[in-house]
Scaffold this active site. Structure first.
Site, PDB file in Angstrom:
ATOM      1  N   ASP A   1       0.622  -1.005  -0.040  1.00 50.40           N
ATOM      2  CA  ASP A   1      -0.103  -0.012  -0.098  1.00 50.40           C
ATOM      3  C   ASP A   1       0.689   1.357   0.065  1.00 50.40           C
ATOM      4  O   ASP A   1       0.435   2.215  -0.728  1.00 50.40           O
ATOM      5  CB  ASP A   1      -0.840  -0.011   1.260  1.00 50.40           C
TER       6      ASP A   1
ATOM      7  N   TRP B   1      -1.855   5.060   0.357  1.00 48.25           N
ATOM      8  CA  TRP B   1      -2.539   5.462   1.568  1.00 48.25           C
ATOM      9  C   TRP B   1      -3.173   4.536   2.150  1.00 48.25           C
ATOM     10  O   TRP B   1      -3.950   4.568   3.149  1.00 48.25           O
ATOM     11  CB  TRP B   1      -3.337   6.700   1.399  1.00 48.25           C
ATOM     12  N   ASP B   2      -3.547   3.320   1.356  1.00 49.33           N
ATOM     13  CA  ASP B   2      -4.311   2.169   1.664  1.00 49.33           C
ATOM     14  C   ASP B   2      -5.677   2.450   1.760  1.00 49.33           C
ATOM     15  O   ASP B   2      -6.436   2.457   2.280  1.00 49.33           O
ATOM     16  CB  ASP B   2      -4.037   1.550   3.049  1.00 49.33           C
ATOM     17  N   TYR B   3      -6.019   3.169   0.465  1.00 48.23           N
ATOM     18  CA  TYR B   3      -7.463   3.744   0.395  1.00 48.23           C
ATOM     19  C   TYR B   3      -8.097   2.631  -0.801  1.00 48.23           C
ATOM     20  O   TYR B   3      -8.646   3.373  -1.742  1.00 48.23           O
ATOM     21  CB  TYR B   3      -7.390   5.190  -0.473  1.00 48.23           C
ATOM     22  N   ASP B   4      -7.954   1.498  -0.531  1.00 42.73           N
ATOM     23  CA  ASP B   4      -8.944   0.561  -1.448  1.00 42.73           C
ATOM     24  C   ASP B   4     -10.405   1.028  -1.295  1.00 42.73           C
ATOM     25  O   ASP B   4     -10.749   1.597  -0.228  1.00 42.73           O
ATOM     26  CB  ASP B   4      -8.908  -0.792  -0.636  1.00 42.73           C
TER      27      ASP B   4
END
Length: 686
Positions: free
Chosen positions: A283, A321-324
């Site tokens: 990520d 940003w780990d914005y899945d």
């Protein structure tokens, strides 16, 4: 007919004309999600009389499970053909009588409890009616679900026995054909999407560990035989497709994830499956996956028959940003200036609402490619722009935060927070991770997480639980990370987690920015409800949701962190638990005002279901706490109805407290008047 007979017939009519039972046939209430019920027996005038109808306890606390403290109970109960079916994250499925909570059957998938699983969650099951099977045949009505150890299982809805003709003895191994780093890091946490005779499954992958993570292939399976019909990988593995999609072919072949872990949605009329995808791995470092990384972090419409792409929209470029895309896409129809349109709505961890015409992916409200900060980490090239909806549909805090925005219960707390925040790079949303540390807002928990968006299709209003927690992420050079003192790091950063990001130049450290007392460093609300008018694309109302009572003993509703979804109803109500204060609330859809609330035996970090049996409406919720939120574990399934003769206990207590306060006020006033008159008499005598 005599007058007496006519009157008798009129009196009997309400007793005879019992409304048909209303089921809850899929995760979110329908194949297209939406978390809405057309039932309206429970409404704004009588919701104060809501009482517990029954309670069932699963007995599942993750006994002997490795990483037991991470266990969750996120199930959205399904109700169909007179049965309620609900799974646990330990691989069990329970069928209950929806009117009484009496157990009908139990199935145990016998997962390996001592194994490591990246995510201990199960959000629901699915159902399918085999129209080709004769009435009364075994497995005519089937329950389909997935397990933490990556199996697709079909059961006979009547007795819970495996459907022998499906796969091998009723199950399919979903790990077949998948490249692995750790088998426990590949699982399924959401129910399959059912369209026609096909079950479509995604996967949950731990995407912070390394470049070469498991592959996030989305697959379609024949519901009768278990045969795989097609597979679609969001990351292009062959060189030609990689180049066409803007990837470096060697990087695309190596990287993993891009998986779809939340529930998917389907439109049978269009023959489409709507797939929300996550980040390609890892990520927080994109040095080994240059470019936009299309089709990761996207909403993709696939043809259900073939798995081929119908259309796609990437919602985060080159995710750092780990914005899945963490929530189920919602299918509904809305009125626009150009007429009524079928749309799909995607809520995101950034707190954005994106609305597309589901036939072709055309935005209903404008989307702007907006300039964002560049990366200052050597070897990293961040996307210069990110797609953003109109400002009204940006529901979370996205502005730059500094020490001046710090908040604390005491001046000491505030100053400690200000020092932390001023030490971090902060240029607003999409500020890339850095070696010195970056302030991330919204954080990777959202914004809008898997609790998703509930839509009242009549009012054309969308509601969502939105978080605003200040978070931080720091890149750690590989050599420094490998030579670190783990014990010293644990003592120095007790509230932060570390991830390897193996195969990149960096590891990383991340967590919520907390004060010395463990309180978030920005002013509340940290959790809020937001209602949006979909016709006009504007916020109708927003309000804090949740107290810090469990942490501080104070019942003030400041807006607490949480996770879980809301349900809207035709009765004008929103039902939601979600927050860490272990309360279940009914909220007026039009105003946002709380009309009813009940203290739960454990936090309800799940999405409620609404159904009717015998013409009586019920609201049911899984209350099991959430290990990652730190709420105590529970094993409760609780159903509510209007059976009670009076208001709920909470309202009784509030009424009693109000009466006491009024009485005390009157007594105090009377005593004051009496004392004043006595003083006047004394003065008159003196």
């Amino acid at each position: 007919m005599s007058l007496r007979t006519a009157l008798a017939a009129m009196l009997l009519m309400p007793m005879i004309a019992v409304a048909a039972d209303q089921s809850w046939t899929a995760y979110g209430g329908a194949a297209g999600g939406g978390q809405y019920s057309p039932l309206k027996e429970i409404d704004r005038t009588n919701v104060g009389r809501l009482h517990i109808a029954w309670v069932f306890r699963t007995g599942e606390f993750g006994q002997a499970m490795y990483r037991q403290k991470h266990l969750t109970f996120e199930a959205n109960p399904l109700v169909v053909d007179g049965r309620m079916v609900v799974p646990t994250a330990t691989g069990k499925v329970f069928a209950l009588d929806p009117a009484t909570g009496k157990p009908l059957w139990t199935y145990d998938a016998q997962i390996m409890k001592h194994a490591w699983y990246g995510d201990l969650a199960s959000r629901g099951v699915s159902t399918w009616l085999d129209a080709q099977a004769p009435e009364g045949a075994a497995c005519r009505r089937r329950i389909i679900f997935t397990t933490p150890d990556a199996r697709l299982i079909e059961l006979d809805a009547v007795d819970g026995k495996p459907c022998a003709g499906f796969g091998q003895d009723g199950e399919v191994d979903l790990r077949v054909g998948i490249r692995f780093r750790h088998k426990g890091g590949y699982s399924q946490t959401s129910p399959p999407a059912i369209i026609g005779d096909i079950a479509v499954v995604g996967s949950s992958i731990g995407d912070n560990g390394a470049v070469e993570q498991e592959q996030g292939v989305v697959r379609g399976y024949d519901l009768r035989t278990g045969k795989q019909l097609w597979g679609w990988d969001p990351i292009p593995r062959d060189a030609a497709r990689a180049v066409a999609n803007g990837w470096d072919p060697a990087q695309a072949a190596a990287t993993g994830a891009g998986n779809a872990w939340p529930p998917l949605s389907v439109d049978p009329a269009l023959g489409l499956v709507f797939v929300p995808t996550g980040s390609s791995s890892p990520d927080y470092s994109g040095a080994m996956r240059s470019g936009d990384n299309r089709d990761a972090d996207s909403l993709v419409a696939l043809h259900a028959a073939t798995g081929e792409v119908a259309w796609r929209r990437q919602l985060v470029h080159h995710d750092l940003w780990d914005y899945d895309q963490a929530s189920q896409p919602v299918l509904t129809d809305i009125d626009t200036a150009s007429g009524r349109r079928p749309v799909v709505i995607q809520g995101t961890k950034t707190g954005f609402l994106f609305v597309f015409d589901r036939r072709n992916g055309e935005p209903v409200f404008p989307i702007t490619e907006t300039p964002v900060p560049a990366s200052d980490a050597p070897g990293e090239v961040a996307s210069p722009t990110q797609p953003m909806p109109i400002p009204a549909l940006r529901l979370a805090r996205t502005a730059r935060l500094t020490g001046r925005d710090a908040w604390g219960i005491t001046p000491f707390e505030r100053d400690a927070c200000a020092r932390q925040m001023d030490g971090l790079r902060s240029e607003g949303i999409f500020t890339p991770p850095s070696l010195g540390g970056t302030l991330v807002s919204p954080g990777w928990a959202g914004g809008i997480n898997w609790g998703g968006v509930s839509v009242d299709p009549v009012r054309q209003v969308a509601v969502a639980f939105v978080m605003d927690l200040p978070m931080q992420v720091t890149l750690i050079p590989r050599k420094e990370y490998e030579n670190r003192d783990e014990d010293a790091d644990e003592a120095k950063y007790p509230h932060l987690e570390f991830n390897d990001m193996e195969g990149t130049p960096y590891a990383m450290r991340r967590g919520v920015i907390l004060s010395p007392l463990g309180v978030p460093c920005t002013a509340p609300p940290w959790g809020k409800m937001v209602a949006v008018d979909l016709r006009q694309g504007k916020v109708l109302w927003q309000r804090p949701l949740g107290t810090l009572e469990s942490k501080t003993g104070l019942p003030m509703e400041v807006g607490a962190p949480g996770i879980g979804g809301a349900v809207t109803t035709a009765g004008g109500l929103i039902f939601i638990a979600a927050t860490i204060d272990e309360r279940f609330r009914a909220i007026d859809t039009d105003t946002g005002r709380t009309l009813w609330e009940e203290k739960l035996p454990a936090a309800g970090n799940a999405t409620p279901s609404v159904y009717s049996v015998g013409g009586k409406e019920y609201v049911v919720l899984a209350a099991g706490g959430h290990g990652n939120l730190g709420t105590p574990a529970g094993d409760y399934i609780i159903a509510y109805t209007l059976d009670g003769q009076g208001p709920s206990l909470v309202f009784q207590y509030r009424f009693a407290a109000t009466v006491v306060i009024v009485v005390l006020a009157i007594v105090t006033l009377v005593m004051a008047v009496v004392a004043w008159r006595r003083r006047r008499r004394r003065r008159a005598r003196g």
